[in-house]
Design a protein around this motif. Structure first.
Motif, PDB file in Angstrom:
ATOM      1  N   VAL A 150      -2.275 -39.423  -0.350  1.00 30.34           N
ATOM      2  CA  VAL A 150      -2.345 -38.605   0.861  1.00 30.34           C
ATOM      3  C   VAL A 150      -0.932 -38.218   1.308  1.00 30.34           C
ATOM      4  CG1 VAL A 150      -2.943 -38.659   3.308  1.00 30.34           C
ATOM      5  CG2 VAL A 150      -4.563 -39.519   1.611  1.00 30.34           C
ATOM      6  N   ARG A 154       1.086 -34.485   1.625  1.00 29.47           N
ATOM      7  CA  ARG A 154       1.729 -33.991   2.846  1.00 29.47           C
ATOM      8  C   ARG A 154       3.106 -33.424   2.560  1.00 29.47           C
ATOM      9  NH1 ARG A 154      -0.248 -38.371   7.441  1.00 29.47           N
ATOM     10  NH2 ARG A 154      -2.419 -37.741   7.250  1.00 29.47           N
ATOM     11  N   ASN A 157      -8.851 -19.765   1.148  1.00 22.93           N
ATOM     12  CA  ASN A 157      -9.827 -20.698   1.722  1.00 22.93           C
ATOM     13  C   ASN A 157      -9.457 -21.123   3.131  1.00 22.93           C
ATOM     14  OD1 ASN A 157      -7.628 -22.180   0.932  1.00 22.93           O
ATOM     15  ND2 ASN A 157      -8.770 -23.775  -0.108  1.00 22.93           N
ATOM     16  N   PHE A 170      -9.953 -22.224   6.943  1.00 28.25           N
ATOM     17  CA  PHE A 170     -11.038 -22.916   7.626  1.00 28.25           C
ATOM     18  C   PHE A 170     -11.758 -21.915   8.524  1.00 28.25           C
ATOM     19  CE2 PHE A 170      -7.667 -26.327   7.339  1.00 28.25           C
ATOM     20  CZ  PHE A 170      -8.229 -26.936   6.243  1.00 28.25           C
ATOM     21  N   LEU A 219      -2.484 -33.490  11.798  1.00 27.21           N
ATOM     22  CA  LEU A 219      -2.967 -34.650  11.049  1.00 27.21           C
ATOM     23  C   LEU A 219      -2.129 -35.877  11.352  1.00 27.21           C
ATOM     24  CD1 LEU A 219      -3.656 -33.068   7.558  1.00 27.21           C
ATOM     25  CD2 LEU A 219      -5.342 -33.824   9.221  1.00 27.21           C
ATOM     26  N   THR A 262     -14.112 -25.589  -1.387  1.00 29.04           N
ATOM     27  CA  THR A 262     -12.761 -25.068  -1.135  1.00 29.04           C
ATOM     28  C   THR A 262     -12.249 -25.518   0.229  1.00 29.04           C
ATOM     29  OG1 THR A 262     -13.686 -23.032  -0.241  1.00 29.04           O
ATOM     30  CG2 THR A 262     -13.108 -23.016  -2.557  1.00 29.04           C
ATOM     31  N   ILE A 263     -13.158 -25.680   1.190  1.00 27.74           N
ATOM     32  CA  ILE A 263     -12.756 -26.136   2.529  1.00 27.74           C
ATOM     33  C   ILE A 263     -12.243 -27.573   2.451  1.00 27.74           C
ATOM     34  CG2 ILE A 263     -13.636 -26.687   4.847  1.00 27.74           C
ATOM     35  CD1 ILE A 263     -13.559 -23.768   4.468  1.00 27.74           C
ATOM     36  N   ASN A 309     -11.082 -29.086  -0.268  1.00 26.31           N
ATOM     37  CA  ASN A 309      -9.821 -29.097  -1.009  1.00 26.31           C
ATOM     38  C   ASN A 309      -8.663 -28.655  -0.132  1.00 26.31           C
ATOM     39  OD1 ASN A 309     -10.850 -30.024  -3.389  1.00 26.31           O
ATOM     40  ND2 ASN A 309     -11.245 -28.001  -4.232  1.00 26.31           N
ATOM     41  N   ALA A 310      -8.895 -27.624   0.689  1.00 29.17           N
ATOM     42  CA  ALA A 310      -7.827 -27.123   1.552  1.00 29.17           C
ATOM     43  C   ALA A 310      -7.356 -28.229   2.479  1.00 29.17           C
ATOM     44  CB  ALA A 310      -8.320 -25.925   2.362  1.00 29.17           C
ATOM     45  N   ALA A 311      -8.285 -28.946   3.077  1.00 29.68           N
ATOM     46  CA  ALA A 311      -7.909 -30.001   4.014  1.00 29.68           C
ATOM     47  C   ALA A 311      -7.179 -31.132   3.281  1.00 29.68           C
ATOM     48  CB  ALA A 311      -9.147 -30.531   4.727  1.00 29.68           C
ATOM     49  N   LEU A 312      -7.718 -31.537   2.133  1.00 30.18           N
ATOM     50  CA  LEU A 312      -7.110 -32.657   1.417  1.00 30.18           C
ATOM     51  C   LEU A 312      -5.731 -32.284   0.884  1.00 30.18           C
ATOM     52  CD1 LEU A 312     -10.269 -33.936  -0.459  1.00 30.18           C
ATOM     53  CD2 LEU A 312      -9.155 -35.007   1.491  1.00 30.18           C
ATOM     54  N   ALA A 313      -5.573 -31.026   0.446  1.00 24.92           N
ATOM     55  CA  ALA A 313      -4.276 -30.598  -0.089  1.00 24.92           C
ATOM     56  C   ALA A 313      -3.214 -30.557   0.997  1.00 24.92           C
ATOM     57  CB  ALA A 313      -4.404 -29.228  -0.755  1.00 24.92           C
ATOM     58  N   LEU A 314      -3.633 -30.461   2.254  1.00 26.15           N
ATOM     59  CA  LEU A 314      -2.671 -30.490   3.353  1.00 26.15           C
ATOM     60  C   LEU A 314      -2.298 -31.917   3.734  1.00 26.15           C
ATOM     61  CD1 LEU A 314      -4.159 -27.670   5.577  1.00 26.15           C
ATOM     62  CD2 LEU A 314      -1.903 -27.663   4.544  1.00 26.15           C
ATOM     63  N   GLY A 315      -2.866 -32.878   3.021  1.00 22.74           N
ATOM     64  CA  GLY A 315      -2.545 -34.262   3.309  1.00 22.74           C
ATOM     65  C   GLY A 315      -3.487 -34.907   4.299  1.00 22.74           C
ATOM     66  N   ALA A 316      -4.695 -34.354   4.423  1.00 26.09           N
ATOM     67  CA  ALA A 316      -5.692 -35.005   5.260  1.00 26.09           C
ATOM     68  C   ALA A 316      -6.272 -36.188   4.491  1.00 26.09           C
ATOM     69  CB  ALA A 316      -6.798 -34.031   5.626  1.00 26.09           C
ATOM     70  N   ARG A 330      -9.608 -38.560   3.729  1.00 34.97           N
ATOM     71  CA  ARG A 330     -11.019 -38.163   3.609  1.00 34.97           C
ATOM     72  C   ARG A 330     -11.654 -38.011   4.989  1.00 34.97           C
ATOM     73  NH1 ARG A 330     -13.962 -36.930  -1.182  1.00 34.97           N
ATOM     74  NH2 ARG A 330     -12.690 -37.676  -2.893  1.00 34.97           N
ATOM     75  N   ALA A 369     -10.498 -34.978   6.870  1.00 33.23           N
ATOM     76  CA  ALA A 369     -11.129 -33.762   6.347  1.00 33.23           C
ATOM     77  C   ALA A 369     -12.568 -33.646   6.841  1.00 33.23           C
ATOM     78  CB  ALA A 369     -11.086 -33.765   4.820  1.00 33.23           C
ATOM     79  N   GLN A 414     -12.901 -30.675   9.547  1.00 32.99           N
ATOM     80  CA  GLN A 414     -13.379 -29.432   8.946  1.00 32.99           C
ATOM     81  C   GLN A 414     -14.827 -29.481   8.465  1.00 32.99           C
ATOM     82  OE1 GLN A 414     -11.645 -26.896   9.360  1.00 32.99           O
ATOM     83  NE2 GLN A 414      -9.699 -27.847   9.887  1.00 32.99           N
TER      84      GLN A 414
END
Lengths: 285, 287
Positions: free
Chosen positions: A107, A111, A121, A123, A137, B168-169, B171-178, B180, B183, B187
């Motif tokens: 994680v 970041r 994509n 939100f 976050l 994709t939603i 993945n977008a959240a997790l790729a930002l460092g969220a 589980r 996310a 979202q």
């Protein structure tokens, strides 16, 4: 945010100045990938990958479908961890740190390393909330959030188009705007690397050109790795290009393999491997 | 001349058309007949007093109030008990559970639970809540039994709503460092909420219509006062209707019909609410 991403140890590593093939010192190299193999359910998808990624450059990954370009890209921010059955063998060093060491938190890695996907994509929320999601976050009310949102949107060349409608739904934007919003969203967490997985393949030529201009702008501060199907795009925007192809694996399946990695000029004008030349001249792929 | 279809083919076409149209009509006719009889019998008995009065041995003075309030209590317990657990289980199965034997076991169990006859839930409620936990024939025991009954429906509907959120939603959240959970909370749940809500409304409306399990866990037809606490005795709308229908006097038959009208009206209202929620948010889909 550059410098010591995964801890203070980077500074010490920086003391070692070993020259590398690309003419960079180890301290400067962002990624050092060594003998990487990714398997899905035991079957190798890409193998034998060794390359260095230099800072504040655009590195393009090209190659036919199934050559493991995206799989490789997803190793660089540990997104492959999310695929069940995926297994990474070999070494990926990020600023001298083993990205897959047991104590590294995936994680935390994500970041620091932004990612932009093939399909825009956003939100299904407001433009503002999209960009603010990353900063939020870490803290519930980040200091200067509005400024950070504005800065990220400005860097992504979207601010002028959306400044009067930050509260409207991100899905009301055009495809190209949505993709720039996704870039802004990634920038808002202040990464030092941005990974892009065919960021323009779903966009029209004008929107694509804007994304490419933006990339050229961003590489002054960020390291960019882009996977692309579009060879002209790789030739236009990148400094270095890696060409991957598919091979038959010992088990009989198809496996991706690195053929050649060099400066983009060399790859597109004087490739040393016949397969690279065949691919860029359109003889296969 | 272009004359491919024979006379026999055309006759078969007409006949088939007639048969399937008739099949469709059977359902409509049954509904119309049902509503017709019920309205005819019960409409005259429907009044504000009917909604306000407690039951009575005299059909002329009996009302539906304790049954309506009893059902509201049951609904409240189901909302508090079944919805959080059901939605939580759905989030676990969709977002956290690793694919493995345990997950498969849980999934199979939930799918099977959804098909268990409701009377079996009544037996379970009797053994576990009424006797095992010593809750007695209380509205709490009834509500918890109903919660078990609708739990699989809530889980299945919530899982479908969560699964409908594009990956994709996530993945977008997790790729930002969220993480589980970040996310999910930030979202995925908001995006899945309309679907979850629709499923929950339908689940609660199923609980309102059920009679059989309540008969086993102590809902009785003749309760003078509405519940005043979780330990109270209680009745519910379908149970009251069931008991009125069993009485020999004609007056009770029209009472039952009036009760059915109220019950149907509430169920239709809830189903309509579910449709409205679904349609309202469907337009706002991501591309």
């Amino acid at each position: 945010m550059t410098g010591s991403p995964l801890g203070a140890a980077v500074e010490q590593d920086g003391a070692m100045t070993v020259a590398t093939a690309s003419g960079l010192t180890t301290s400067e190299i962002v990624y050092r990938v060594n003998d990487l193999e990714v398997r899905y359910g035991g079957e190798p998808a890409v193998t034998d990958l060794t390359l260095d990624i230099a800072p504040r450059e655009i590195t393009a990954i090209i190659g036919p479908s199934g050559s493991g370009k995206s799989t490789f890209l997803r190793c660089l921010n540990r997104m492959n961890d999310l695929v069940s059955g995926a297994e990474v063998v070999g070494r990926v060093e990020y600023h001298g740190h083993d990205l897959y060491a047991p104590e590294v938190d995936a994680v935390e890695v994500r970041r620091r390393i932004g990612m932009v996907f093939q399909q825009p994509n956003p939100f299904p929320k407001s433009i503002y909330d999209n960009v603010a999601f990353g900063p939020r976050l870490r803290e519930r009310r980040p200091a200067g959030l509005a400024d950070r949102v504005e800065a990220a949107l400005t860097r992504a060349a979207l601010w002028d188009e959306v400044k009067d409608k930050l509260k409207s739904n991100a899905l009301s934007l055009s495809g190209g705007q949505q993709q720039r919003l996704c870039i802004a969203r990634a920038l808002a967490v202040e990464p030092d690397v941005i990974l892009m997985d065919e960021p323009a393949s779903a966009l029209d030529p004008i929107a694509t050109a804007r994304i490419e201009d933006l990339m050229a702008e961003l590489k002054r501060d960020y390291t960019i790795v882009i996977v692309t199907h579009n060879m002209q795009q790789a030739a236009r925007v990148s400094d270095r290009t890696a060409f991957l192809t598919t091979d038959v694996s010992p088990g009989g399946g198809r496996v991706g393999r690195l053929v050649e990695f060099d400066s983009t000029d060399v790859i597109f004008t004087a490739p040393s491997d016949a397969r690279t030349e065949g691919y860029i001249t359109g003889r296969y792929g | 001349m272009i004359s491919g279809t024979s006379r026999r083919e055309r006759a078969a076409e007409v006949a088939a058309h007639a048969v399937v149209a008739l099949a469709a009509l059977v359902g409509v006719a049954a509904l119309v007949a049902l509503l017709g009889t019920v309205l005819q019998d019960g409409l005259g008995r429907l009044s504000l007093d009917f909604l306000r009065d407690p039951p009575s041995r005299l059909p002329g003075r009996a009302g539906f109030a304790t049954a309506i309030l009893g059902t509201l209590w049951l609904m409240g317990i189901v909302i508090v008990a079944a919805l959080p657990v059901g939605i939580g289980a759905a989030i676990y199965l969709e977002e956290f559970a690793a694919t493995g034997r345990l997950t498969t076991l849980i999934e199979t169990n939930i799918a099977n639970l959804a098909g268990v006859p409701s009377i079996v839930y009544g037996i379970l409620g009797l053994a576990f809540f009424v006797r095992g936990l010593g809750l007695g024939f209380s509205v709490l025991a009834g509500g918890l039994t109903m919660s078990l009954l609708v739990l699989p429906v809530v889980v299945i509907a919530s899982r479908e709503a969560i699964r409908a959120v594009p990956p994709t939603i996530r993945n977008a959240a997790l790729a930002l460092g969220a993480t589980r959970w970040q996310a999910v909370r930030g979202q995925i749940l908001p995006a899945a909420l309309p679907g979850i809500l629709t499923g929950c409304i339908l689940a609660v409306s199923r609980a309102i219509g059920e009679t059989a399990p309540l008969l086993l866990v102590g809902a009785v037809a003749f309760v003078r006062f509405p519940p005043d606490g979780l330990g109270s005795r209680y009745t519910a709308m379908p149970v009251q209707i069931f008991s009125w229908i069993g009485r020999p006097q004609a007056g009770f038959r029209s009472l039952a019909a009036a009760g059915i009208i109220v019950l149907l009206a509430i169920l239709l209202l809830m189903n309509a609410a579910a449709v409205v929620v679904r349609n309202r948010y469907e337009r706002r889909r991501w591309s």
